[in-house]
Design a protein around this motif. Structure first.
Motif, PDB file in Angstrom:
ATOM      1  N   ASN A  50       0.678  -1.836  -0.156  1.00  0.00           N
ATOM      2  CA  ASN A  50      -0.054  -0.291  -0.106  1.00  0.00           C
ATOM      3  C   ASN A  50       0.791   1.175   0.169  1.00  0.00           C
ATOM      4  N   LEU A  51       1.585   0.915   0.643  1.00  0.00           N
ATOM      5  CA  LEU A  51       2.818   2.650   0.925  1.00  0.00           C
ATOM      6  C   LEU A  51       4.398   2.925   0.316  1.00  0.00           C
ATOM      7  N   LEU A  52       4.382   3.794  -0.029  1.00  0.00           N
ATOM      8  CA  LEU A  52       5.795   4.188  -0.375  1.00  0.00           C
ATOM      9  C   LEU A  52       6.638   3.263   0.182  1.00  0.00           C
ATOM     10  N   GLU A  64       7.895   4.158  -8.826  1.00  0.00           N
ATOM     11  CA  GLU A  64       6.545   4.622  -7.836  1.00  0.00           C
ATOM     12  C   GLU A  64       5.778   5.573  -8.820  1.00  0.00           C
ATOM     13  N   GLU A  91      -3.088   7.230  -3.932  1.00  0.00           N
ATOM     14  CA  GLU A  91      -2.120   5.384  -4.537  1.00  0.00           C
ATOM     15  C   GLU A  91      -1.542   5.029  -3.191  1.00  0.00           C
ATOM     16  N   TYR A  92      -1.653   5.990  -2.410  1.00  0.00           N
ATOM     17  CA  TYR A  92      -0.359   5.400  -1.145  1.00  0.00           C
ATOM     18  C   TYR A  92      -1.282   5.797  -0.206  1.00  0.00           C
ATOM     19  N   LYS A 142       7.303  -0.470  -0.654  1.00  0.00           N
ATOM     20  CA  LYS A 142       7.965  -0.292  -2.166  1.00  0.00           C
ATOM     21  C   LYS A 142       8.591  -1.697  -1.742  1.00  0.00           C
TER      22      LYS A 142
END
Length: 631
Positions: free
Chosen positions: A251-253, A262, A283-284, A256
């Motif tokens: 879900n989160l940057l 990204e 998106e995040y 990754k």
């Protein structure tokens, strides 16, 4: 080092780089993609094409990251959104081939596949029509759900606005609130929200695109296999094909994956799916990609998508992993929609395709009746007034590329390793050298890279990787071979399985990897590297016994025979915190962390029984090494 040239093309207001092996016969494909990206302001893309079973083109464009500092490479993974649906369909068809499922199998009710499901079996399902839903209906989007018919209250609490339609993926906080469940939501919560409401249509009568239908197919794979959806798909479908760069996304940057790009949204925010009260980009953290699984959760590379598609395309150019019967069934349209089969959009010309879209993602996967396939992944989509033109031109990119290719290249960029080296070990470790051995994979050769990570705090040890088409000069004297760009040096290049590494710095930590590659005439004599499923070793240059008698007595551990908890007592602290590392008898690190208190407790439940060494370091110098036994 022989290098492919990074071509930079200046377009109005945009600087796009092209990477990957240059294909002179297909430069028009480069131009078309660059024009498309520039026209719609898309930061980055990957594009892979096969013709008659050979992958002839694998290129990348623009930037992979939010800061426009990282050039996109063909090895970058991106979210593929609804391309996850044909991937899931392939998995279901494989289970049918294996005799584990049948298209007519009922999902719910007595004798249904999910009759004893750990979560759904506890629900009160009032609409008896659920007992009529079959596996085929889920694959064909005819189960009776319609996400365009409103089902949410206005406002859709706890969101301060109304969500139209009835797709639970947009409102995970409302779903958990309605069910009395904690956050973040789970896959089962989203499905259960619909199950406790009535169907919109009688099953099998109306086509209505359904994310939840394919999420339910993920649950079926888990129920039948006893494994997670991702694990089974990797084990039975992806890894046997040499595909290691496909995973369920995060879900989160901050979470990754290594080599994942990204995602650039359009500025829209929503409440965090973690229910912390913050507004975050869709998106995040707005969307919960981690629970999309078989309807939209995968990340991957364009080249791996092409590799997968060639294994189910029904042509003889590459072996298929599905039977001809299952391939025909998978691509046959339903009786209520001539343009959708089972996880694939289709037409009367025997072309198959699917698109995918999320905030920060747009994707296309196509198989034509003429023997061509292609995959395109972008790290941005459009939903504004230009959206129709965006999708029309994205759809046309592959067709125009194929139609403009008058001379088909003879190489096959899929003729690459499918098994990486394993069992990487370091022995005879001194202050400035070590011997490395490994078990070879199935490349023609391999390179070994090493990097000093003593003072590096990055979440990933490596930021640069061997590039397809490049040949590297190796030297076992650390720092003398080719530098991949992040101070990881090539220390071996050959067909063997060992190297003696010298010129190391004492009291330092090194990370080592072995990458298999293949260079043969069939792939155009291009060195093609396998980056996924790579064996990695982190090793200190100092043997533990050398320092044991040279260090301070200010640190004490107890008990030395450990059941669950090891206590570490630090007297006369001279630093705010200390780094600690736990090594097994082979010198392989198994745990690391920080010691911040005078008395610290380390939970060692995860360790197997045996002898271990605790190394404690202050300011990059050795402080103490102590031995303990895990019972």
């Amino acid at each position: 080092m022989k290098k492919n040239i990074l071509l930079l093309l200046f377009l109005p207001n945009v600087l796009f780089g092209q990477t990957g092996i240059n294909v002179p016969e297909m430069t028009h494909c480069d131009t078309q993609m660059l024009n498309f990206l520039n026209s719609f302001g898309i930061p980055g893309a990957t594009f892979a094409v096969s013709i008659n079973g050979r992958m002839v083109y694998s290129r990348a464009f623009g930037n992979a990251d939010l800061g426009s500092n990282e050039i996109t490479q063909p090895y970058h993974m991106f979210r593929v959104a609804s391309l996850s649906k044909p991937i899931t369909s392939i998995g279901i068809m494989k289970m049918i081939d294996n005799g584990l499922l049948n298209l007519n199998d009922k999902i719910f009710g007595t004798g249904g596949i999910l009759e004893n499901h750990w979560y759904f079996s506890n629900l009160t399902i009032s609409d008896p029509r659920y007992n009529d839903i079959t596996l085929q209906m889920l694959l064909e989007h005819t189960s009776g759900w319609d996400r365009n018919i409103n089902c949410f209250p206005n406002p859709t609490s706890p969101y301060p606005w109304f969500f139209s339609g009835c797709d639970p993926i947009v409102a995970p906080l409302h779903i958990t609130q309605s069910l009395g469940e904690s956050n973040p939501a789970k896959e089962e919560h989203l499905i259960s929200f619909l199950l406790e409401n009535n169907l919109d249509y009688d099953p099998g009568t109306v086509y209505a695109y359904s994310n939840m239908g394919f999420l339910l197919l993920s649950e079926i794979i888990e129920e039948i296999s006893g494994l997670s959806y991702e694990t089974w798909m990797k084990q039975e479908i992806l890894h046997p094909l040499g595909i290691y760069d496909m995973h369920i996304g995060k879900n989160l940057l901050i979470d990754k994956r290594e080599r994942e790009g990204e995602y650039i949204g359009e500025g829209y925010t929503t409440l965090s799916s973690y229910n912390d009260g913050t507004f975050v980009p869709w998106e995040y953290g707005g969307f919960s990609v981690e629970i999309m699984d078989g309807h939209g959760g995968w990340i991957g590379t364009s080249r791996d998508l092409v590799r997968l598609l060639l294994a189910v395309d029904g042509f003889n150019s590459k072996p298929d992993i599905l039977t001809p019967t299952s391939i025909n069934t998978m691509s046959t349209p339903s009786t209520v929609n001539n343009f959708y089969a089972k996880g694939w959009q289709v037409n009367s010309a025997d072309n198959w395709w699917h698109s995918g879209a999320l905030d920060g993602t747009a994707s296309y996967l196509v198989r034509t009746s003429g023997g061509a396939t292609w995959a395109i992944i972008l790290n941005k989509r459009l939903t504004d007034a230009n959206a129709n033109a965006f999708w029309t031109q994205l759809d046309a990119l592959g067709w125009n590329c194929i139609n403009g290719t008058s001379t088909i290249p003879s190489h096959d960029l899929l003729d690459s390793p499918t098994l990486n080296a394993t069992n990487l070990l370091a022995t005879n470790i001194t202050e400035n050298s070590m011997d490395l051995t490994w078990q070879n994979g199935n490349g023609t050769n391999r390179i070994v890279v090493a990097k000093d990570i003593t003072s590096i705090s990055s979440p990933f040890h490596f930021q640069n990787y061997p590039l397809d088409g490049n040949d590297y000069i190796a030297n076992n004297v650390f720092g003398s071979g080719d530098n991949l760009g992040d101070n990881s040096f090539v220390v071996y290049n050959g067909s063997g399985n060992s190297v003696s590494l010298t010129n190391l710095t004492s009291n330092s930590d090194y990370v080592i990897r072995v990458y298999e590659y293949k260079k043969v005439s069939n792939n155009g004599n291009n060195s093609l590297y396998l980056l996924g499923s790579v064996d990695e070793l982190v090793q200190s240059t100092t043997t533990l016994s050398v320092f044991e008698n040279q260090l301070s007595n200010d640190i004490e551990i107890y008990p030395t025979l450990v059941n669950e908890t090891l206590n570490v007592k630090i007297q006369n602290k001279t630093a705010e915190s200390y780094n600690y590392y736990i090594y097994n008898l082979l010198g392989v690190p198994v745990e690391k962390g920080m010691l911040e208190n005078s008395i610290n407790q380390l939970n060692l439940n995860f360790l197997n029984s045996g002898v271990y060494f605790l190394k404690i370091r202050e300011n990059n110098s050795k402080l103490r090494v102590l031995k303990f036994i895990k019972s």
